[in-house]
Design a protein around this motif. Sequence first.
Motif, PDB file in Angstrom:
ATOM      1  N   UNK A 146     119.472 -35.778  33.496  1.00 22.71           N
ATOM      2  CA  UNK A 146     119.217 -36.386  34.754  1.00 22.71           C
ATOM      3  C   UNK A 146     118.122 -37.556  34.531  1.00 22.71           C
ATOM      4  N   UNK A 147     117.361 -37.478  33.289  1.00 25.78           N
ATOM      5  CA  UNK A 147     116.578 -38.833  33.136  1.00 25.78           C
ATOM      6  C   UNK A 147     115.259 -38.585  33.247  1.00 25.78           C
ATOM      7  N   UNK A 148     114.839 -37.398  33.820  1.00 22.45           N
ATOM      8  CA  UNK A 148     113.152 -37.175  34.298  1.00 22.45           C
ATOM      9  C   UNK A 148     112.305 -36.976  33.104  1.00 22.45           C
ATOM     10  N   UNK A 149     113.167 -36.873  31.933  1.00 21.18           N
ATOM     11  CA  UNK A 149     112.284 -36.358  30.511  1.00 21.18           C
ATOM     12  C   UNK A 149     111.609 -35.131  30.402  1.00 21.18           C
ATOM     13  N   UNK A 150     112.422 -34.097  31.406  1.00 19.45           N
ATOM     14  CA  UNK A 150     111.973 -32.828  30.957  1.00 19.45           C
ATOM     15  C   UNK A 150     113.291 -31.958  30.117  1.00 19.45           C
ATOM     16  N   UNK A 203     118.806 -27.316  34.548  1.00 17.03           N
ATOM     17  CA  UNK A 203     119.495 -25.782  34.244  1.00 17.03           C
ATOM     18  C   UNK A 203     119.338 -24.874  35.233  1.00 17.03           C
ATOM     19  N   UNK A 204     118.006 -24.583  35.650  1.00 10.97           N
ATOM     20  CA  UNK A 204     117.820 -23.509  36.722  1.00 10.97           C
ATOM     21  C   UNK A 204     118.892 -23.714  38.134  1.00 10.97           C
ATOM     22  N   UNK A 205     119.292 -25.092  38.470  1.00 15.60           N
ATOM     23  CA  UNK A 205     119.898 -25.158  39.355  1.00 15.60           C
ATOM     24  C   UNK A 205     121.349 -25.136  39.191  1.00 15.60           C
ATOM     25  N   UNK A 206     121.638 -25.338  37.835  1.00 20.28           N
ATOM     26  CA  UNK A 206     123.078 -25.054  37.404  1.00 20.28           C
ATOM     27  C   UNK A 206     123.300 -23.597  37.443  1.00 20.28           C
ATOM     28  N   UNK A 207     122.225 -22.723  37.342  1.00 18.64           N
ATOM     29  CA  UNK A 207     122.234 -21.332  37.038  1.00 18.64           C
ATOM     30  C   UNK A 207     122.005 -20.721  38.539  1.00 18.64           C
ATOM     31  N   UNK A 208     122.325 -21.556  39.489  1.00 16.53           N
ATOM     32  CA  UNK A 208     122.353 -20.776  40.836  1.00 16.53           C
ATOM     33  C   UNK A 208     120.970 -21.113  41.850  1.00 16.53           C
ATOM     34  N   UNK A 262     114.887 -26.310  19.056  1.00 20.64           N
ATOM     35  CA  UNK A 262     114.252 -27.338  20.011  1.00 20.64           C
ATOM     36  C   UNK A 262     115.205 -27.467  21.142  1.00 20.64           C
ATOM     37  N   UNK A 263     114.457 -27.639  22.429  1.00 20.80           N
ATOM     38  CA  UNK A 263     115.141 -27.643  23.581  1.00 20.80           C
ATOM     39  C   UNK A 263     115.594 -29.374  23.795  1.00 20.80           C
ATOM     40  N   UNK A 264     116.767 -29.357  24.334  1.00 19.43           N
ATOM     41  CA  UNK A 264     117.273 -30.669  24.626  1.00 19.43           C
ATOM     42  C   UNK A 264     116.839 -31.276  25.915  1.00 19.43           C
ATOM     43  N   UNK A 265     116.543 -32.369  26.144  1.00 20.87           N
ATOM     44  CA  UNK A 265     116.405 -32.932  27.379  1.00 20.87           C
ATOM     45  C   UNK A 265     117.288 -33.067  28.220  1.00 20.87           C
ATOM     46  N   UNK A 266     117.046 -33.075  29.674  1.00 23.17           N
ATOM     47  CA  UNK A 266     118.002 -32.743  30.810  1.00 23.17           C
ATOM     48  C   UNK A 266     118.666 -34.200  30.701  1.00 23.17           C
TER      49      UNK A 266
END
Length: 126
Positions: A7-11, A18-23, A1-5
Amino acid sequence: MTSLCPCGLGRPYTRCCGPLHAGGVAETAEALMRSRYSAFVLADVSYLLATWHRDTRPPALDLGEAGATRWLGLEVRRHAMTGADRATVEFVARYKVGGAPAVRLREVSRFAREDGRWFYLDGEFA
């Protein structure tokens, strides 16, 4: 199961900050601000420093004792372009430290885009 971000957008995190944190590159100042909030939640000091504008970036960032701060939520109130490569984001972030009452941090943050990348400049507490 993938956890929600956080940031509050519900994704799912893997399809949100995650992709931004990865560069990856944030397309808007609001997206960068949300990813920075998530980085605070995840205690990702490297990301926070990397996304801080070189003219205002501190030499180091101390987030305090690991696990002492519990982030409770983010509300983005306003995102406005103030120039071709400038923007502001007004937000309220809620957090709690230890057994103390919850705190509401309200800030109007300034961002600048350089070479296609957004950077946090500074902010004023409102």
